[in-house]
Design a protein around this motif. Structure first.
Motif, short mmCIF file in Angstrom:
data_model
loop_
_atom_site.label_atom_id
_atom_site.label_comp_id
_atom_site.label_asym_id
_atom_site.label_seq_id
_atom_site.Cartn_x
_atom_site.Cartn_y
_atom_site.Cartn_z
N PHE A 1 0.83 -1.21 0.00
CA PHE A 1 0.00 0.00 0.00
C PHE A 1 0.87 1.26 0.00
CE2 PHE A 1 -2.04 -3.47 2.22
CZ PHE A 1 -3.31 -3.53 1.65
N VAL A 2 0.50 2.21 -0.83
CA VAL A 2 1.10 3.54 -0.81
C VAL A 2 -0.04 4.52 -0.58
CG1 VAL A 2 2.37 5.30 -2.09
CG2 VAL A 2 2.97 2.87 -2.36
N VAL A 3 0.01 5.25 0.53
CA VAL A 3 -1.07 6.19 0.89
C VAL A 3 -0.66 7.59 0.43
CG1 VAL A 3 -2.46 7.15 2.75
CG2 VAL A 3 -1.72 4.75 2.86
N VAL A 4 -1.38 8.10 -0.55
CA VAL A 4 -1.10 9.42 -1.11
C VAL A 4 -2.06 10.41 -0.46
CG1 VAL A 4 -1.01 10.79 -3.22
CG2 VAL A 4 -0.34 8.38 -3.27
N GLU A 5 -1.54 11.29 0.38
CA GLU A 5 -2.42 12.19 1.15
C GLU A 5 -2.04 13.66 1.07
OE1 GLU A 5 -2.13 10.97 5.23
OE2 GLU A 5 0.04 11.27 5.31
N SER A 6 -0.79 13.97 0.78
CA SER A 6 -0.38 15.38 0.75
C SER A 6 -0.81 16.02 -0.57
CB SER A 6 1.14 15.50 0.90
OG SER A 6 1.80 15.03 -0.26
N ALA A 7 -0.97 17.34 -0.54
CA ALA A 7 -1.36 18.07 -1.76
C ALA A 7 -0.32 17.89 -2.85
CB ALA A 7 -1.55 19.55 -1.42
N ALA B 1 -7.42 10.60 1.34
CA ALA B 1 -6.23 9.96 0.77
C ALA B 1 -6.63 9.10 -0.41
CB ALA B 1 -5.52 9.10 1.82
N MET B 2 -5.63 8.85 -1.23
CA MET B 2 -5.76 7.88 -2.32
C MET B 2 -4.80 6.74 -1.99
SD MET B 2 -7.91 9.33 -4.53
CE MET B 2 -7.61 8.86 -6.24
N ILE B 3 -5.32 5.54 -1.90
CA ILE B 3 -4.50 4.39 -1.52
C ILE B 3 -4.15 3.61 -2.77
CG2 ILE B 3 -4.35 2.33 -0.08
CD1 ILE B 3 -6.54 3.53 1.70
N LEU B 4 -2.87 3.59 -3.11
CA LEU B 4 -2.40 2.83 -4.25
C LEU B 4 -2.10 1.41 -3.79
CD1 LEU B 4 0.22 5.39 -5.67
CD2 LEU B 4 -2.29 5.52 -5.72
N ILE B 5 -2.69 0.44 -4.43
CA ILE B 5 -2.51 -0.96 -4.02
C ILE B 5 -1.71 -1.68 -5.10
CG2 ILE B 5 -3.66 -3.10 -3.36
CD1 ILE B 5 -6.03 -1.42 -2.46
N PHE B 6 -0.59 -2.24 -4.69
CA PHE B 6 0.28 -2.97 -5.60
C PHE B 6 0.36 -4.44 -5.19
CE2 PHE B 6 1.77 1.40 -5.77
CZ PHE B 6 2.07 1.60 -7.11
N GLY B 7 0.72 -5.28 -6.14
CA GLY B 7 1.02 -6.67 -5.85
C GLY B 7 2.52 -6.89 -5.97
N ASP B 8 3.10 -7.55 -4.99
CA ASP B 8 4.54 -7.79 -4.93
C ASP B 8 4.88 -9.11 -5.62
OD1 ASP B 8 7.19 -8.11 -4.32
OD2 ASP B 8 6.94 -7.94 -2.14
N ALA C 1 -4.31 -9.30 -3.91
CA ALA C 1 -4.38 -7.89 -3.56
C ALA C 1 -5.80 -7.35 -3.72
CB ALA C 1 -3.40 -7.08 -4.40
N SER C 2 -6.54 -7.90 -4.67
CA SER C 2 -7.94 -7.48 -4.84
C SER C 2 -8.81 -7.91 -3.67
CB SER C 2 -8.50 -8.04 -6.15
OG SER C 2 -7.83 -7.49 -7.26
N LEU C 3 -8.50 -9.08 -3.10
CA LEU C 3 -9.23 -9.52 -1.90
C LEU C 3 -8.99 -8.55 -0.75
CD1 LEU C 3 -8.52 -13.37 -2.04
CD2 LEU C 3 -10.72 -12.24 -2.47
N ALA C 4 -7.74 -8.12 -0.59
CA ALA C 4 -7.43 -7.16 0.47
C ALA C 4 -8.09 -5.82 0.19
CB ALA C 4 -5.91 -6.99 0.60
N ILE D 1 -6.61 1.53 -7.22
CA ILE D 1 -6.50 2.70 -6.36
C ILE D 1 -7.82 2.85 -5.62
CG2 ILE D 1 -6.19 5.21 -6.25
CD1 ILE D 1 -4.60 5.05 -8.85
N LEU D 2 -7.75 3.10 -4.33
CA LEU D 2 -8.95 3.38 -3.54
C LEU D 2 -8.90 4.82 -3.05
CD1 LEU D 2 -9.42 0.29 -1.16
CD2 LEU D 2 -10.49 0.70 -3.38
N SER D 3 -9.94 5.58 -3.35
CA SER D 3 -10.10 6.86 -2.67
C SER D 3 -10.81 6.58 -1.36
CB SER D 3 -10.91 7.84 -3.53
OG SER D 3 -12.20 7.30 -3.82
N ILE D 4 -10.50 7.37 -0.32
CA ILE D 4 -11.10 7.15 1.00
C ILE D 4 -11.31 8.48 1.70
CG2 ILE D 4 -8.85 6.76 2.08
CD1 ILE D 4 -10.25 4.78 3.98
N GLY D 5 -12.42 8.60 2.41
CA GLY D 5 -12.70 9.81 3.16
C GLY D 5 -14.13 9.80 3.67
N LYS D 6 -14.55 10.93 4.26
CA LYS D 6 -15.93 11.11 4.69
C LYS D 6 -16.76 11.57 3.50
CE LYS D 6 -16.30 10.51 9.26
NZ LYS D 6 -17.34 9.67 9.90
#
Length: 212
Positions: A55-61, A83-90, A142-145, A187-192
């Motif tokens: 996971f890479v959490v992109v939160e700063s402007a 934040a935008m959460i970038l999800i990668f598979g290793d 990674a899709s399950l997670a 990528i998942l966007s997340i917030g209220k």
């Protein structure tokens, strides 16, 4: 880590989920809570427990501005989300195999001899796969997670939107992730939620299911 869960209603969490594209820009998510949600999401199953999600959490402007040209028509989520959460598979997730199985032994969940037997089989097997074969495995896991993270987020009072429309060939390198080792999954966007997502329809189970 504290849980900070505000919703334990399984039906609401699961069947009330919507893809939310506009968020309350004033709401941020602490690193502690983000890590708690990710930890909870990674109780999802994975092939031979290799846990290939990253996971890479992109939160700063600044970092969101870097992401914006790579996400095509999904800019509203990027602009307003916490934040935008970038999800990668290793693709080399098996390098953590010994650490994972050692923890299982230490926790009393696996005998040492079983660990040794399984690792002796699993690691060479994973190393024998082609890049395409490994990519298929880690994308499924990674899709399950990712799905579990969407539901966990709702339990914490947040909403998400899964995004597949992005420049997959540029994403890893743009965020200093090795593109040869890590494949972008979602990528998942997340917030209220500022606006509720709309309800969508699903095909009837009878139409998509065959019994043999």
């Amino acid at each position: 880590m504290s849980t900070n869960r505000v919703n334990n209603d399984f039906s609401d969490i699961t069947f009330g989920r919507r893809s939310v594209r506009v968020y309350d820009e004033t709401v941020k998510i602490s690193h502690e809570e983000m890590l708690t949600m990710i930890q909870e999401a990674t109780t999802a199953p994975s092939s031979v427990n290799m846990q290939p999600w990253r996971f890479v959490v992109v939160e700063s402007a600044e970092q969101k501005a870097k992401l914006k040209p790579l996400i095509r028509f999904n800019t509203r989520q990027n602009d307003t989300s916490a934040a935008m959460i970038l999800i990668f598979g290793d693709l080399a997730c098996y390098e953590y195999g010994e650490e994972i199985y050692n923890q299982a032994v230490e926790a009393g969940k696996m005998p040492a001899e079983v660990r040794d037997q399984q690792l002796a089989t699993i690691i060479p097997y994973y190393k024998s796969f082609t890049k395409d074969q490994m990519s298929s495995i880690v994308k499924v896991d990674a899709s399950l997670a990712a799905m579990q993270l969407m539901l966990v987020a709702r339990a914490h009072g947040y909403e998400t939107n899964p995004i597949g429309g992005f420049e997959a060939d540029q994403l890893a390198e743009a965020f200093d992730v090795d593109p040869e080792r890590y494949v972008p999954v979602m990528i998942l966007s997340i917030g209220k939620a500022e606006e509720l997502g709309y309800e969508s329809i699903r095909l009837d189970a009878e139409k998509i299911t065959t019994f043999k």
